[in-house]
Write an enzyme that holds these catalytic residues in place. Structure first.
Site, mmCIF file in Angstrom:
data_model
loop_
_atom_site.group_PDB
_atom_site.id
_atom_site.type_symbol
_atom_site.label_atom_id
_atom_site.label_comp_id
_atom_site.label_asym_id
_atom_site.label_seq_id
_atom_site.Cartn_x
_atom_site.Cartn_y
_atom_site.Cartn_z
ATOM 1 N N THR A 46 1.158 -1.042 -0.052
ATOM 2 C CA THR A 46 0.067 0.006 -0.101
ATOM 3 C C THR A 46 0.889 1.327 -0.083
ATOM 4 O OG1 THR A 46 -1.563 -1.426 1.074
ATOM 5 C CG2 THR A 46 -2.120 1.082 1.168
ATOM 6 N N GLN A 264 -0.626 -15.453 -2.493
ATOM 7 C CA GLN A 264 -1.888 -15.070 -1.794
ATOM 8 C C GLN A 264 -3.099 -15.274 -2.811
ATOM 9 O OE1 GLN A 264 -1.399 -11.613 1.138
ATOM 10 N NE2 GLN A 264 0.638 -11.489 0.121
#
Length: 768
Positions: A46, A264
């Site tokens: 992020t 993921q």
DNA sequence: TCACGCTCCCTTTTT
DNA sequence: GGGAGCGTGA
């Protein structure tokens, strides 16, 4: 146009960039051409994305030319907040940057240019339950045996087809066997129902933009000129439609940054194509690839354990996970007697953790199946621990809430037949099954919609005078509500008006009275939930559902906080249907979070427990025997483990009820893949209760210590009164909202601003 | 027309 | 264990 010009703003951003690692920095600084960021868990994903956006803007790229796509609203909001904060320091604004989910991007495109995307201007989005009932209707209409064709199987086949951009015709042309032809028939029926009701489903929000971009060069040109810089989060979980939208949007400027981690990838079952990220370099040969492997989130122990686990996957590009933090404590692997013991052991442990200073908001309990939340909830309630189950739609799945929302959808769009059928006789008003089937029959026989037929009920054959009268007054009631939707206002005023409309609908429809009459505990809860829906409408900040500047290549007008109440209602309904589970995670509420492993992706907590680490639960029963599926299950545990910053506990129960019968369990194979030197094990002793072992005391009595009831608390702190909170100081109560998790108060604190607090848990004192 | 109770069936993860 | 669908009695 957007010539990069190094300037004072870019310079002002420099201090914030200097804290980045060289690899992170190279993501931010990359210019021109496709970029793939292979970001391991906790590697500052992020941070690099938000710094990159800020840096582009500081260099002179117009904010409205930047599009960032995420999978949850929460991720989008978090990014927006961080971009704004960064730019603020440089004296710049992020106004106009579009950061939203793939689904909401699709919805907004279609809302803005309905004709180009082949949808009605006022389409509604079907939620999972509506979709299921539409599929059921379609199965019936296709004359298929509902026993051999379950809604779930048909709907996943249709969903898979839509992911591949196959419409009903295309699907039918490829249907060769009995099964696929049955699906094709249902698909046709389903689509004609959606069309008739002016509705789209979740998959349409991705499929239609992809198809339109692919087939309409003129539209594609407009959109590719509008957004010159595209960033995509969680790229490993994109499906074919999402890939195509992204690919076509950047076909001109080619400024695409994708961020993701193949380890993921946990949404293969819903069409996510891990190949999108693995083959990015093939698709874009000039792509720059930057790996971010260093983990700044978790302890070395947690990272090593997760790394050891994921190395067991064979379908994987090897990579090294390195932790920047301290070693930390060993993982705790706990095996309790049964599911109750497991929940109690976990809660006892977390209470200990809380006593030693970790706030509840920094803890999470994760599990493979939502059903596991139940037993945890029981124990947490009994022990007075504040918690929230992050299941975004659960509130909106309650019957009474669905009924109320059904009315609202009907008043937004009277052609919404699913909504109409749901509420037409709820509460009972004399329009029973017989009359209703006559109405439907009449509509099907004519070319009119059900709503149109209902305008003159006395003309319908077989409908009694009494039923016709009931229909008439129902229609009148809905028309009456609709007449108030035309006026315009600013968002804030509209939210107030919207909650008035919701209140009016709940009252005048008779829903509130219907439940108020009941008098049972359950009825009381239902009334409270309806009240909460009114508060939710009032809390809706408002969105501009249409995207400005799609028509021409010019700077769009961004001042758009005035619209009609009708548009506001549409916006609210849309936001309701697109909530993600993780959107409910809110650290400011100060409560423990319970959620599925899937929902935990992208989040982080100091203290994490993964419960139910047992064969047939994790890995799930349905994946056993399928190597690919087992690898996805392993990735799922990998995601869960890497949510933990400081401490990680993996628990299981020796026995657990399955389909009503208690069965012995086997510990998850994944637990044996974690090196022994990284863990500390404990197993329940048959003779000693887990509580006694851990606490040296007897288990707390059932149903013990309960505070004052929610209603009593609400009366202790009336709206407007002055209160003192031990942490936030003096404030004034703005609203009291009964919620399933506790009586929630919105309080405006003198120094800390408006906070939402749960009365049962907050130490609040009334002043005056 | 409606409410209640019985039985049977299924049982992952989500925007 | 729970939800949906069906039948029965008021």
């Amino acid at each position: 146009m957007d010539l990069p010009k190094p300037n004072a703003a870019a310079a002002a951003l420099q201090p914030y960039l200097s804290g980045l690692t060289p690899s992170q920095r190279s993501v931010v600084d990359h210019r021109g051409g496709p970029l793939l960021v292979n970001a391991g868990p906790g590697s500052g994903k992020t941070t690099v994305v938000t710094h990159r956006i800020a840096s582009l803007i500081a260099e002179g790229v117009a904010p409205w030319r930047i599009l960032g796509l995420t999978f949850t609203n929460k991720a989008a909001q978090e990014m927006r907040g961080r971009v704004e904060a960064l730019l603020d320091h440089a004296g710049l604004t992020a106004d106009g940057v579009l950061l939203c989910t793939f689904h909401s991007f699709g919805a907004r495109l279609m809302r803005t240019l309905p004709d180009d995307f082949g949808v009605p201007a006022r389409f509604v989005i079907l939620d999972a339950a509506d979709q299921k009932s539409a599929i059921k209707q379609a199965i019936r209409a296709a004359n298929l045996d509902p026993k051999s064709f379950t809604p779930a199987s048909i709907s996943s086949a249709i969903s898979a087809a839509k992911n591949q951009l196959k419409n009903a015709e295309a699907y039918e042309s490829e249907a060769v066997d009995f099964l696929t032809r049955a699906v094709a028939k249902t698909y046709h029926e389903y689509e004609s129902r959606l069309k008739m009701q002016e509705a789209v489903d979740f998959d349409d929000l991705l499929m239609r933009p992809a198809v339109a971009l692919r087939d309409q060069p003129e539209l594609r040109a407009r959109l590719t000129q509008r957004w010159t810089h595209l960033l995509i989060d969680e790229y490993q979980d994109t499906n074919f439609a999402q890939f195509l939208v992204a690919d076509l949007l950047v076909s001109e400027a080619r400024n695409v940054t994708v961020v993701g981690d193949p380890d993921q990838s946990i949404y293969g079952w819903r069409g996510a194509n891990i190949g999108n990220i693995l083959e990015f370099e093939t698709r874009y040969p000039d792509a720059k690839v930057i790996p971010l492997g260093e983990n700044f989130r978790s302890t070395k122990t947690i990272v090593s354990a997760a790394d050891a686990l994921i190395r067991n996957n064979e379908q994987r590009k090897p990579k090294n996970l390195v932790a920047a933090n301290d070693t930390g404590d060993r993982l705790r692997i706990r095996r309790s007697e049964d599911e109750r013991g497991e929940a109690q052991d976990v809660v006892d442990h977390l209470k200990q953790v809380e006593r030693s200073g970790t706030p509840w908001a920094e803890m999470a309990v994760l599990y493979r199946m939502n059903a596991l939340s139940r037993v945890f909830e029981e124990v947490l309630r009994r022990d007075g621990v504040p918690y929230i189950v992050a299941k975004g739609t659960s509130f909106f799945e309650r019957k009474e809430v669905r009924d109320a929302v059904g009315y609202l959808r009907l008043l937004a769009n009277p052609r919404d037949e699913v909504a109409l059928e749901r509420v037409v006789n709820m509460p009972p008003r004399g329009i029973g099954a017989t009359s209703w089937s006559r109405v439907i029959g009449e509509a099907r026989a004519s070319t009119q919609s059900v709503w149109e037929v209902m305008q003159s009920p006395s003309r319908i054959e077989g409908v009694s005078t009494r039923a016709a009268k009931a229909i008439e007054s129902f229609v009148e009631m809905v028309q009456g509500w609709r007449s108030s939707l035309g006026h315009t206002g600013a968002f804030e005023a509209l939210s107030r008006d919207l909650s008035d409309v919701v209140q009016r609908v709940i009252d005048e429809s008779g829903l509130a009275a219907h439940y108020a009459r009941g008098g049972t505990e359950e009825d009381h809860d239902r009334v409270e939930n309806l009240d909460e829906l009114v508060s939710a409408a009032a809390d809706f900040p408002g969105v501009v559902s249409e995207l400005p500047g799609l028509a021409e290549d010019a700077e769009p007008t961004l001042e758009h906080d005035v619209q009609t109440l009708e548009a506001h209602l549409f916006g609210w309904l849309e936001s309701i249907s697109l909530v993600a589970d993780s959107d409910l995670v809110d650290p400011t509420r100060g409560v423990l979070t319970l959620m599925s492993l899937h929902a935990s992706k992208g989040l982080e907590f100091e203290e994490v427990v993964v419960a139910g680490c047992e064969e047939s639960l994790l890995p799930h029963q349905r994946s056993i025997g399928d190597d690919e599926a087992i690898e996805e299950e392993r990735r799922l545990l990998f995601v869960g483990m890497t949510r933990a910053k400081k401490n990680l506990t993996l628990t299981s129960a020796k026995s657990r009820p399955v389909r009503g019968f208690r069965e012995s369990t086997i510990q998850s194979q994944f637990l044996s893949e974690i090196p022994e030197e990284l863990v500390e094990r404990w197993e329940a002793n048959e003779n000693a209760s887990a509580d006694a072992f851990l606490q040296g005391s007897s288990p707390s009595p059932h149903g013990g210590r309960r505070g004052p009831s929610g209603r009593r608390l609400a009366s202790l702190f009336p709206v407007g009164c002055l209160v003192e909170h031990e942490q936030f100081g003096v404030g004034r109560v703005e609203a009291i909202m009964p919620r399933p998790t506790g009586t929630t108060a919105r309080i405006d604190f003198r120094y800390d601003g408006v906070k939402t607090i749960i009365l049962e848990y907050a130490k609040l004192e009334r002043l005056e």
